[in-house]
Scaffold this motif. Structure first.
Motif, PDB file in Angstrom:
ATOM      1  N   GLU A  58      25.113  32.773  44.368  1.00 45.44           N
ATOM      2  CA  GLU A  58      25.471  31.363  44.084  1.00 45.44           C
ATOM      3  C   GLU A  58      27.236  31.463  44.949  1.00 45.44           C
ATOM      4  O   GLU A  58      27.524  32.527  44.846  1.00 45.44           O
ATOM      5  CB  GLU A  58      25.820  30.634  42.870  1.00 45.44           C
ATOM      6  CG  GLU A  58      24.485  30.444  42.021  1.00 45.44           C
ATOM      7  CD  GLU A  58      24.213  29.069  42.258  1.00 45.44           C
ATOM      8  OE1 GLU A  58      25.220  28.298  42.438  1.00 45.44           O
ATOM      9  OE2 GLU A  58      22.827  28.664  42.233  1.00 45.44           O
ATOM     10  N   GLY A  59      27.389  30.340  45.544  1.00 41.53           N
ATOM     11  CA  GLY A  59      28.678  30.159  46.051  1.00 41.53           C
ATOM     12  C   GLY A  59      29.158  30.899  47.379  1.00 41.53           C
ATOM     13  O   GLY A  59      28.002  31.467  47.850  1.00 41.53           O
ATOM     14  N   ALA A  60      30.059  31.146  47.774  1.00 41.47           N
ATOM     15  CA  ALA A  60      30.386  31.886  49.141  1.00 41.47           C
ATOM     16  C   ALA A  60      30.983  33.302  49.053  1.00 41.47           C
ATOM     17  O   ALA A  60      31.284  33.917  49.965  1.00 41.47           O
ATOM     18  CB  ALA A  60      31.516  30.999  49.761  1.00 41.47           C
ATOM     19  N   GLY A  61      31.068  33.677  47.873  1.00 44.23           N
ATOM     20  CA  GLY A  61      31.871  35.096  47.642  1.00 44.23           C
ATOM     21  C   GLY A  61      30.807  36.304  47.397  1.00 44.23           C
ATOM     22  O   GLY A  61      29.728  36.191  47.543  1.00 44.23           O
ATOM     23  N   LEU A  62      31.219  37.220  46.623  1.00 45.49           N
ATOM     24  CA  LEU A  62      30.422  38.379  46.273  1.00 45.49           C
ATOM     25  C   LEU A  62      29.457  37.653  45.018  1.00 45.49           C
ATOM     26  O   LEU A  62      30.113  36.983  44.190  1.00 45.49           O
ATOM     27  CB  LEU A  62      31.152  39.541  45.790  1.00 45.49           C
ATOM     28  CG  LEU A  62      32.051  40.534  46.827  1.00 45.49           C
ATOM     29  CD1 LEU A  62      33.106  40.917  46.059  1.00 45.49           C
ATOM     30  CD2 LEU A  62      31.332  41.010  47.530  1.00 45.49           C
ATOM     31  N   CYS A  63      28.187  38.562  44.851  1.00 48.22           N
ATOM     32  CA  CYS A  63      27.521  38.151  43.704  1.00 48.22           C
ATOM     33  C   CYS A  63      28.368  38.732  42.601  1.00 48.22           C
ATOM     34  O   CYS A  63      29.255  39.510  42.484  1.00 48.22           O
ATOM     35  CB  CYS A  63      26.194  38.766  43.594  1.00 48.22           C
ATOM     36  SG  CYS A  63      26.378  41.057  43.631  1.00 48.22           S
ATOM     37  N   ALA A  64      27.803  38.407  41.275  1.00 44.80           N
ATOM     38  CA  ALA A  64      28.632  38.723  39.863  1.00 44.80           C
ATOM     39  C   ALA A  64      28.746  40.059  39.760  1.00 44.80           C
ATOM     40  O   ALA A  64      29.680  40.853  39.475  1.00 44.80           O
ATOM     41  CB  ALA A  64      27.915  37.815  38.866  1.00 44.80           C
ATOM     42  N   ALA A  65      27.740  40.893  39.966  1.00 47.60           N
ATOM     43  CA  ALA A  65      27.647  42.235  39.783  1.00 47.60           C
ATOM     44  C   ALA A  65      28.638  42.684  40.652  1.00 47.60           C
ATOM     45  O   ALA A  65      29.350  43.786  40.275  1.00 47.60           O
ATOM     46  CB  ALA A  65      25.981  42.841  39.957  1.00 47.60           C
ATOM     47  N   CYS A  66      28.533  42.507  41.937  1.00 48.56           N
ATOM     48  CA  CYS A  66      29.566  43.179  42.938  1.00 48.56           C
ATOM     49  C   CYS A  66      31.027  42.888  42.598  1.00 48.56           C
ATOM     50  O   CYS A  66      32.007  43.586  42.635  1.00 48.56           O
ATOM     51  CB  CYS A  66      29.260  43.029  44.372  1.00 48.56           C
ATOM     52  SG  CYS A  66      27.750  43.823  45.179  1.00 48.56           S
ATOM     53  N   TRP A  67      31.240  41.574  42.160  1.00 45.48           N
ATOM     54  CA  TRP A  67      32.626  41.345  41.728  1.00 45.48           C
ATOM     55  C   TRP A  67      33.210  42.080  40.567  1.00 45.48           C
ATOM     56  O   TRP A  67      34.060  42.481  40.662  1.00 45.48           O
ATOM     57  CB  TRP A  67      32.760  39.810  41.180  1.00 45.48           C
ATOM     58  CG  TRP A  67      33.146  38.591  42.211  1.00 45.48           C
ATOM     59  CD1 TRP A  67      32.612  37.676  42.541  1.00 45.48           C
ATOM     60  CD2 TRP A  67      34.461  38.627  42.677  1.00 45.48           C
ATOM     61  NE1 TRP A  67      33.342  37.006  43.395  1.00 45.48           N
ATOM     62  CE2 TRP A  67      34.290  37.444  43.570  1.00 45.48           C
ATOM     63  CE3 TRP A  67      35.495  39.643  42.668  1.00 45.48           C
ATOM     64  CZ2 TRP A  67      35.678  37.205  44.369  1.00 45.48           C
ATOM     65  CZ3 TRP A  67      36.900  39.050  43.298  1.00 45.48           C
ATOM     66  CH2 TRP A  67      36.874  37.977  44.149  1.00 45.48           C
ATOM     67  N   GLN A  68      32.064  42.501  39.555  1.00 44.60           N
ATOM     68  CA  GLN A  68      32.604  43.294  38.586  1.00 44.60           C
ATOM     69  C   GLN A  68      33.150  44.758  38.922  1.00 44.60           C
ATOM     70  O   GLN A  68      33.741  45.364  38.308  1.00 44.60           O
ATOM     71  CB  GLN A  68      31.391  43.225  37.576  1.00 44.60           C
ATOM     72  CG  GLN A  68      31.959  42.876  36.205  1.00 44.60           C
ATOM     73  CD  GLN A  68      30.639  42.521  35.411  1.00 44.60           C
ATOM     74  OE1 GLN A  68      29.222  42.822  35.647  1.00 44.60           O
ATOM     75  NE2 GLN A  68      30.896  42.032  34.145  1.00 44.60           N
ATOM     76  N   ARG A  69      32.254  44.921  39.766  1.00 46.67           N
ATOM     77  CA  ARG A  69      32.391  46.566  40.383  1.00 46.67           C
ATOM     78  C   ARG A  69      33.618  46.613  41.401  1.00 46.67           C
ATOM     79  O   ARG A  69      34.232  47.795  41.280  1.00 46.67           O
ATOM     80  CB  ARG A  69      31.111  47.213  41.253  1.00 46.67           C
ATOM     81  CG  ARG A  69      30.059  47.294  39.865  1.00 46.67           C
ATOM     82  CD  ARG A  69      28.938  48.069  40.722  1.00 46.67           C
ATOM     83  NE  ARG A  69      29.494  48.963  41.785  1.00 46.67           N
ATOM     84  CZ  ARG A  69      29.005  49.153  42.973  1.00 46.67           C
ATOM     85  NH1 ARG A  69      27.996  48.305  43.561  1.00 46.67           N
ATOM     86  NH2 ARG A  69      29.390  50.153  43.864  1.00 46.67           N
ATOM     87  N   LEU A  70      33.888  45.561  41.894  1.00 48.08           N
ATOM     88  CA  LEU A  70      35.036  45.761  43.019  1.00 48.08           C
ATOM     89  C   LEU A  70      36.351  46.150  42.179  1.00 48.08           C
ATOM     90  O   LEU A  70      36.624  45.698  41.118  1.00 48.08           O
ATOM     91  CB  LEU A  70      35.285  44.362  43.601  1.00 48.08           C
ATOM     92  CG  LEU A  70      36.347  44.190  44.641  1.00 48.08           C
ATOM     93  CD1 LEU A  70      36.101  45.023  45.835  1.00 48.08           C
ATOM     94  CD2 LEU A  70      36.788  42.897  44.940  1.00 48.08           C
TER      95      LEU A  70
END
Ligand SMILES: O=P(O)(O)OC[C@H]1O[C@H](OP(=O)(O)OP(=O)(O)O)[C@H](O)[C@@H]1O
Ligand SMILES: NC(=O)CC[C@H](N)C(=O)O
Length: 238
Positions: A30-42
């Motif tokens: 969803e949306g234009a950014g990273l997926c939730a899993a990648c956001w969490q790992r960043l």
């Protein structure tokens, strides 16, 4: 029909026909950014970090500078990096830099925003690390300039600092080789000197590894009469 409704319909249709892919793992999201899993790992950098060079620290120190900055203070008053240069940040930066992924600008701007706000000051000029002419011709854009323009459209001053000679890539070089590689690489055109006299400057680059590039650019601006200089990067090698 109201044009607002048309826009919503059009966007929904576009999302169905061209679903968004996470720029790192390429899964639908969803949306234009990273997926939730990648956001969490960043690995976004947060306190404690060196107040001078922005390097993450394992624990808070009484003097908030790291040992390196304490022994040899950089020519920039402060440097901030939004993330560690981990696998996710490096994918984002490499796509941004080498794969025409300029649609990542709002996402990267969101990452650096908190530090951009911290470093901003009145009358400040925002200057990207310049790209050598021939590289610019081949790539057709300077990713650091695209981010700087997006962050500070009114204070964006890309022509105050130029790269006067091409430097081989910093990749694969040690600290001393990187310092030698960028020595004398930058210049302030003589007719631009009055424009930066005593003005605070924010330098923007994509990545900081040893700091050789930012330090050399800052020294060049200082010699040309700039005021205090700070630096902002998307990611840093820690
Ligand atoms: O902090 P440093 O040790 O100076 O390294 C960081 C610099 O290295 C990279 O540029 P480079 O000149 O290597 O360009 P390239 O990646 O396009 O070859 C990067 O874009 C930074 O400007
Ligand atoms: N030599 C150069 O112009 C390299 C500049 C810059 N770091 C880049 O995006 O490649």
């Amino acid at each position: 029909m109201d044009s607002g409704y048309l826009n919503i319909w059009f966007n929904q249709l576009a999302n169905i026909l061209l679903p968004h892919l996470c720029p790192h793992c390429r899964t639908f999201c969803e949306g234009a950014g990273l997926c939730a899993a990648c956001w969490q790992r960043l690995e976004q950098i947060s306190t404690p970090f060196c107040s001078c060079c922005g390097r993450p620290l394992p624990y808070a120190l009484p003097d908030t500078r790291c040992a390196r900055c304490w022994v040899a203070p950089p020519p920039l008053a402060s440097i901030r990096a939004a993330c560690r240069y981990d696998d996710i940040a490096s994918t984002l930066v490499i796509r941004y830099k080498h794969a025409d992924a300029l649609h990542l600008t709002p996402l990267l701007a969101r990452l650096v925003r908190r530090f951009f706000d911290e470093l901003s000051e009145p009358n400040q000029l925002v200057i990207p690390i310049p790209l050598e002419r021939r590289r610019y011709f081949r790539r057709r854009y300077n990713q650091s300039a695209e981010l700087a323009r997006y962050m500070a459209p009114d204070n964006f001053a890309p022509s105050l600092l130029i790269r006067q000679r091409n430097t081989p890539s910093q990749a694969g070089k040690n600290r001393q080789q990187r310092i030698d590689n960028v020595r004398g690489a930058f210049a302030v055109p003589a007719h631009q000197k009055p424009a930066l006299a005593n003005r605070p400057i924010m330098l923007i680059d994509d990545v900081m590894t040893t700091g050789a590039t930012l330090f050399e650019a800052a020294k060049t601006l200082q010699m040309a009469g700039a005021g205090s200089i700070c630096g902002l990067v998307i990611a840093r090698v820690t």
